[in-house]
Scaffold this motif. Structure first.
Motif, PDB file in Angstrom:
ATOM      1  N   ARG A  44     -50.442 111.142   4.620  1.00  0.00           N
ATOM      2  CA  ARG A  44     -51.371 110.068   4.972  1.00  0.00           C
ATOM      3  C   ARG A  44     -52.176 110.518   6.170  1.00  0.00           C
ATOM      4  O   ARG A  44     -51.623 111.025   7.141  1.00  0.00           O
ATOM      5  CB  ARG A  44     -50.630 108.776   5.303  1.00  0.00           C
ATOM      6  CG  ARG A  44     -51.611 107.651   5.583  1.00  0.00           C
ATOM      7  CD  ARG A  44     -50.976 106.345   5.980  1.00  0.00           C
ATOM      8  NE  ARG A  44     -52.062 105.476   6.320  1.00  0.00           N
ATOM      9  CZ  ARG A  44     -52.469 104.428   5.610  1.00  0.00           C
ATOM     10  NH1 ARG A  44     -51.814 104.071   4.541  1.00  0.00           N
ATOM     11  NH2 ARG A  44     -53.503 103.716   5.996  1.00  0.00           N
ATOM     12  N   ASP A  45     -53.481 110.341   6.101  1.00  0.00           N
ATOM     13  CA  ASP A  45     -54.366 110.606   7.241  1.00  0.00           C
ATOM     14  C   ASP A  45     -54.173 111.999   7.831  1.00  0.00           C
ATOM     15  O   ASP A  45     -54.150 112.179   9.046  1.00  0.00           O
ATOM     16  CB  ASP A  45     -54.179 109.536   8.323  1.00  0.00           C
ATOM     17  CG  ASP A  45     -54.480 108.138   7.817  1.00  0.00           C
ATOM     18  OD1 ASP A  45     -55.373 107.988   6.966  1.00  0.00           O
ATOM     19  OD2 ASP A  45     -53.821 107.182   8.265  1.00  0.00           O
ATOM     20  N   PHE A  88     -46.441 102.689  13.644  1.00  0.00           N
ATOM     21  CA  PHE A  88     -47.753 103.303  13.567  1.00  0.00           C
ATOM     22  C   PHE A  88     -48.451 103.057  14.890  1.00  0.00           C
ATOM     23  O   PHE A  88     -48.573 101.909  15.330  1.00  0.00           O
ATOM     24  CB  PHE A  88     -48.550 102.684  12.411  1.00  0.00           C
ATOM     25  CG  PHE A  88     -47.961 102.994  11.061  1.00  0.00           C
ATOM     26  CD1 PHE A  88     -48.453 104.044  10.305  1.00  0.00           C
ATOM     27  CD2 PHE A  88     -46.881 102.265  10.576  1.00  0.00           C
ATOM     28  CE1 PHE A  88     -47.904 104.344   9.060  1.00  0.00           C
ATOM     29  CE2 PHE A  88     -46.328 102.556   9.346  1.00  0.00           C
ATOM     30  CZ  PHE A  88     -46.843 103.599   8.587  1.00  0.00           C
ATOM     31  N   VAL A 127     -52.109 107.121  14.017  1.00  0.00           N
ATOM     32  CA  VAL A 127     -53.240 106.698  13.188  1.00  0.00           C
ATOM     33  C   VAL A 127     -54.501 106.646  14.031  1.00  0.00           C
ATOM     34  O   VAL A 127     -54.445 106.632  15.262  1.00  0.00           O
ATOM     35  CB  VAL A 127     -52.970 105.333  12.515  1.00  0.00           C
ATOM     36  CG1 VAL A 127     -51.754 105.412  11.606  1.00  0.00           C
ATOM     37  CG2 VAL A 127     -52.787 104.222  13.538  1.00  0.00           C
ATOM     38  N   LEU A 165     -55.593  99.581   9.534  1.00  0.00           N
ATOM     39  CA  LEU A 165     -54.273  99.755   8.933  1.00  0.00           C
ATOM     40  C   LEU A 165     -53.546  98.424   8.828  1.00  0.00           C
ATOM     41  O   LEU A 165     -52.924  98.133   7.804  1.00  0.00           O
ATOM     42  CB  LEU A 165     -53.454 100.747   9.747  1.00  0.00           C
ATOM     43  CG  LEU A 165     -52.119 101.132   9.137  1.00  0.00           C
ATOM     44  CD1 LEU A 165     -52.317 101.856   7.799  1.00  0.00           C
ATOM     45  CD2 LEU A 165     -51.338 102.005  10.095  1.00  0.00           C
ATOM     46  N   ILE A 173     -55.940 101.462  13.948  1.00  0.00           N
ATOM     47  CA  ILE A 173     -54.793 100.571  13.784  1.00  0.00           C
ATOM     48  C   ILE A 173     -55.205  99.208  13.225  1.00  0.00           C
ATOM     49  O   ILE A 173     -54.462  98.593  12.476  1.00  0.00           O
ATOM     50  CB  ILE A 173     -54.010 100.441  15.110  1.00  0.00           C
ATOM     51  CG1 ILE A 173     -52.601  99.891  14.865  1.00  0.00           C
ATOM     52  CG2 ILE A 173     -54.715  99.599  16.126  1.00  0.00           C
ATOM     53  CD1 ILE A 173     -51.562 100.928  14.797  1.00  0.00           C
ATOM     54  N   GLU A 180     -51.666 104.073  17.804  1.00  0.00           N
ATOM     55  CA  GLU A 180     -52.990 104.605  18.106  1.00  0.00           C
ATOM     56  C   GLU A 180     -53.133 104.604  19.620  1.00  0.00           C
ATOM     57  O   GLU A 180     -52.739 103.638  20.274  1.00  0.00           O
ATOM     58  CB  GLU A 180     -54.052 103.719  17.466  1.00  0.00           C
ATOM     59  CG  GLU A 180     -55.466 104.071  17.862  1.00  0.00           C
ATOM     60  CD  GLU A 180     -56.483 103.081  17.295  1.00  0.00           C
ATOM     61  OE1 GLU A 180     -57.424 103.542  16.657  1.00  0.00           O
ATOM     62  OE2 GLU A 180     -56.314 101.863  17.496  1.00  0.00           O
ATOM     63  N   GLU A 229     -54.895  96.596   5.908  1.00  0.00           N
ATOM     64  CA  GLU A 229     -54.386  97.191   4.667  1.00  0.00           C
ATOM     65  C   GLU A 229     -52.963  96.725   4.381  1.00  0.00           C
ATOM     66  O   GLU A 229     -52.637  96.329   3.266  1.00  0.00           O
ATOM     67  CB  GLU A 229     -54.414  98.715   4.783  1.00  0.00           C
ATOM     68  CG  GLU A 229     -53.827  99.424   3.593  1.00  0.00           C
ATOM     69  CD  GLU A 229     -53.712 100.934   3.816  1.00  0.00           C
ATOM     70  OE1 GLU A 229     -52.782 101.514   3.227  1.00  0.00           O
ATOM     71  OE2 GLU A 229     -54.519 101.512   4.560  1.00  0.00           O
ATOM     72  N   PHE A 230     -52.100  96.781   5.400  1.00  0.00           N
ATOM     73  CA  PHE A 230     -50.711  96.367   5.215  1.00  0.00           C
ATOM     74  C   PHE A 230     -50.622  94.901   4.813  1.00  0.00           C
ATOM     75  O   PHE A 230     -49.805  94.518   3.985  1.00  0.00           O
ATOM     76  CB  PHE A 230     -49.901  96.610   6.483  1.00  0.00           C
ATOM     77  CG  PHE A 230     -49.583  98.056   6.756  1.00  0.00           C
ATOM     78  CD1 PHE A 230     -49.853  99.047   5.833  1.00  0.00           C
ATOM     79  CD2 PHE A 230     -48.995  98.423   7.950  1.00  0.00           C
ATOM     80  CE1 PHE A 230     -49.550 100.379   6.088  1.00  0.00           C
ATOM     81  CE2 PHE A 230     -48.681  99.744   8.219  1.00  0.00           C
ATOM     82  CZ  PHE A 230     -48.957 100.726   7.284  1.00  0.00           C
TER      83      PHE A 230
END
Length: 103
Positions: free
Chosen positions: A28-29, A97, A54, A60, A57, A99, A63-64
């Motif tokens: 990922r990424d 995750f 990431v 993300l 954030i 950033e 997305e989650f």
């Protein structure tokens, strides 16, 4: 466990080894993690198991949320200069995750 990383956290499968499989690499990424796919790992299940860097954030988190990923909470600002979200794996471990905070 592999399906959680793919379906809920958006990783792509790189390599799979064994039946089930027993081991995978997940991408990922531009980063790769290696995951042993056992349900029971034989060590504590509290606290974080993986910390993943990431670049966005906020995107993300959105997305989650669309994937129904179980989260510990919203984005938090940490005193060590990171913004983080924590996803909860099916076995209860935390996948963090982070950033770097924008200044």
């Amino acid at each position: 466990m592999r399906d959680f990383f793919v379906d809920r956290l958006g990783f792509k499968i790189g390599t799979e080894i064994g039946a089930g499989p027993s081991f995978v690499t997940l991408d990922r990424d531009g980063q790769t993690i290696m995951l042993e796919c056992k349900w029971h790992f034989g060590f504590r299940k509290a606290g974080w198991a993986v910390y993943f860097w990431v670049k966005d954030i906020d995107a993300l988190l959105a997305e989650f949320e669309t994937k129904g990923t179980k989260l510990k909470g919203q984005i938090t600002n940490k005193p060590y200069g990171c913004r983080e979200i924590v996803a909860i794996a099916p076995d209860g471990r935390e996948i963090v995750f982070g950033e770097m905070s924008r200044k």
